[in-house]
Design a protein around this motif. Structure first.
Motif, PDB file in Angstrom:
ATOM      1  N   LEU A   1      39.033  77.475  92.990  1.00 61.76           N
ATOM      2  CA  LEU A   1      39.173  78.646  92.114  1.00 61.76           C
ATOM      3  C   LEU A   1      39.568  79.870  92.937  1.00 61.76           C
ATOM      4  N   GLN A   2      38.931  80.035  94.078  1.00 61.91           N
ATOM      5  CA  GLN A   2      39.257  81.148  94.968  1.00 61.91           C
ATOM      6  C   GLN A   2      40.703  81.056  95.459  1.00 61.91           C
ATOM      7  N   GLU A   3      41.184  79.842  95.614  1.00 59.38           N
ATOM      8  CA  GLU A   3      42.557  79.615  96.060  1.00 59.38           C
ATOM      9  C   GLU A   3      43.557  79.673  94.902  1.00 59.38           C
ATOM     10  N   LYS A   4      43.051  79.986  93.704  1.00 57.97           N
ATOM     11  CA  LYS A   4      43.866  80.069  92.484  1.00 57.97           C
ATOM     12  C   LYS A   4      44.480  78.717  92.102  1.00 57.97           C
ATOM     13  N   ARG A   5      43.777  77.653  92.425  1.00 57.27           N
ATOM     14  CA  ARG A   5      44.207  76.294  92.073  1.00 57.27           C
ATOM     15  C   ARG A   5      43.341  75.831  90.895  1.00 57.27           C
ATOM     16  N   TYR A   6      43.535  76.517  89.773  1.00 55.66           N
ATOM     17  CA  TYR A   6      42.667  76.378  88.610  1.00 55.66           C
ATOM     18  C   TYR A   6      42.664  74.969  88.018  1.00 55.66           C
TER      19      TYR A   6
ATOM     20  N   ASP B   1      43.609  79.172  78.476  1.00 54.37           N
ATOM     21  CA  ASP B   1      43.061  78.339  77.407  1.00 54.37           C
ATOM     22  C   ASP B   1      41.813  79.051  76.880  1.00 54.37           C
ATOM     23  N   LYS B   2      42.044  80.088  76.085  1.00 48.69           N
ATOM     24  CA  LYS B   2      40.950  80.930  75.618  1.00 48.69           C
ATOM     25  C   LYS B   2      39.960  80.217  74.705  1.00 48.69           C
ATOM     26  N   PRO B   3      40.412  79.315  73.822  1.00 45.04           N
ATOM     27  CA  PRO B   3      39.420  78.601  73.008  1.00 45.04           C
ATOM     28  C   PRO B   3      38.447  77.776  73.866  1.00 45.04           C
ATOM     29  N   ARG B   4      38.972  77.113  74.885  1.00 48.40           N
ATOM     30  CA  ARG B   4      38.088  76.336  75.760  1.00 48.40           C
ATOM     31  C   ARG B   4      37.168  77.268  76.546  1.00 48.40           C
ATOM     32  N   ALA B   5      37.698  78.372  77.003  1.00 49.36           N
ATOM     33  CA  ALA B   5      36.888  79.348  77.740  1.00 49.36           C
ATOM     34  C   ALA B   5      35.750  79.854  76.854  1.00 49.36           C
ATOM     35  N   LEU B   6      36.075  80.223  75.626  1.00 49.18           N
ATOM     36  CA  LEU B   6      35.074  80.720  74.695  1.00 49.18           C
ATOM     37  C   LEU B   6      33.962  79.690  74.485  1.00 49.18           C
ATOM     38  N   GLY B   7      34.356  78.454  74.238  1.00 52.27           N
ATOM     39  CA  GLY B   7      33.371  77.388  74.038  1.00 52.27           C
ATOM     40  C   GLY B   7      32.511  77.155  75.267  1.00 52.27           C
TER      41      GLY B   7
ATOM     42  N   SER C   1      37.826  78.768  84.732  1.00 51.66           N
ATOM     43  CA  SER C   1      39.056  78.017  85.010  1.00 51.66           C
ATOM     44  C   SER C   1      39.954  78.017  83.783  1.00 51.66           C
ATOM     45  N   ALA C   2      39.363  77.750  82.622  1.00 54.32           N
ATOM     46  CA  ALA C   2      40.131  77.733  81.378  1.00 54.32           C
ATOM     47  C   ALA C   2      40.744  79.105  81.106  1.00 54.32           C
ATOM     48  N   LEU C   3      39.989  80.160  81.354  1.00 56.02           N
ATOM     49  CA  LEU C   3      40.501  81.512  81.149  1.00 56.02           C
ATOM     50  C   LEU C   3      41.712  81.769  82.038  1.00 56.02           C
ATOM     51  N   ASN C   4      41.625  81.347  83.288  1.00 50.97           N
ATOM     52  CA  ASN C   4      42.747  81.523  84.211  1.00 50.97           C
ATOM     53  C   ASN C   4      43.943  80.654  83.847  1.00 50.97           C
ATOM     54  N   LEU C   5      43.698  79.576  83.117  1.00 56.89           N
ATOM     55  CA  LEU C   5      44.782  78.711  82.641  1.00 56.89           C
ATOM     56  C   LEU C   5      45.251  79.133  81.245  1.00 56.89           C
TER      57      LEU C   5
END
Length: 170
Positions: free
Chosen positions: A61-66, A101-107, A95-99
């Motif tokens: 995640l720190q390396e931006k390899r989400y 994928d807001k619905p997955r992030a929210l869940g 990770s989902a937020l950075n990709l």
């Protein structure tokens, strides 16, 4: 030195490889850190593999390899005995937020809060997502939950100001 000694005693110790990986990460030695994380994942676990999965996922995640980080957090989140399971699920959300994928992030953030109602980081992310969706009452609820469990941050204060302006409070 302690991790090297531990590896001298047991070259397959996942925890010793994880510790060494974290030291390399702190020293900015990315390639060495990644190699040690990979050895840790192939090693023998005295405790839980979830801890190594989360540590390696954080590194990615720190390396931006989400996309690469996500499966490690998912794997850790499946270990129901892992004491930091709520945090692993929160990291799925990040990770989902950075990709995007807001619905997955929210869940994921909601799931993290179900497991740990005091998870401030999940609360602030939910507040921001609900604000973005113009669900201001929900945003306020999660911002209040954040404030109850953590010190204010510039981000939370700015979000609070925006919400209070929307609600007409000066």
């Amino acid at each position: 030195r302690a991790f090297s000694r531990a590896l001298d005693m047991d070259v397959r110790s996942a925890e010793a490889h994880q510790g060494l990986a974290l030291v390399h990460q702190l020293n900015g030695e990315r390639d060495l850190a990644e190699a040690s994380f990979k050895r840790a994942l192939k090693g023998r676990f005295d405790l839980s593999e979830a801890s190594v999965q989360v540590s390696y996922g954080r590194f990615l995640l720190q390396e931006k390899r989400y996309e690469e980080a996500l499966p490690h957090f998912v794997s850790a989140s499946k270990d129901i005995e892992y004491p930091s399971r709520a945090n692993a699920i929160y990291l799925i959300g990040m990770s989902a937020l950075n990709l995007d994928d807001k619905p997955r992030a929210l869940g994921s953030f909601e799931h993290a809060l179900n497991l740990n109602p005091k998870h401030a980081k999940a609360s602030i992310e939910l507040a921001a997502l609900h604000f973005e969706n113009r669900e201001y009452a929900k945003a306020k609820k999660f911002l209040d939950a954040f404030a109850a469990n953590a010190d204010q941050s510039p981000r939370s204060l700015l979000l609070g100001i925006k919400l209070e302006r929307i609600f007409g409070n000066k």
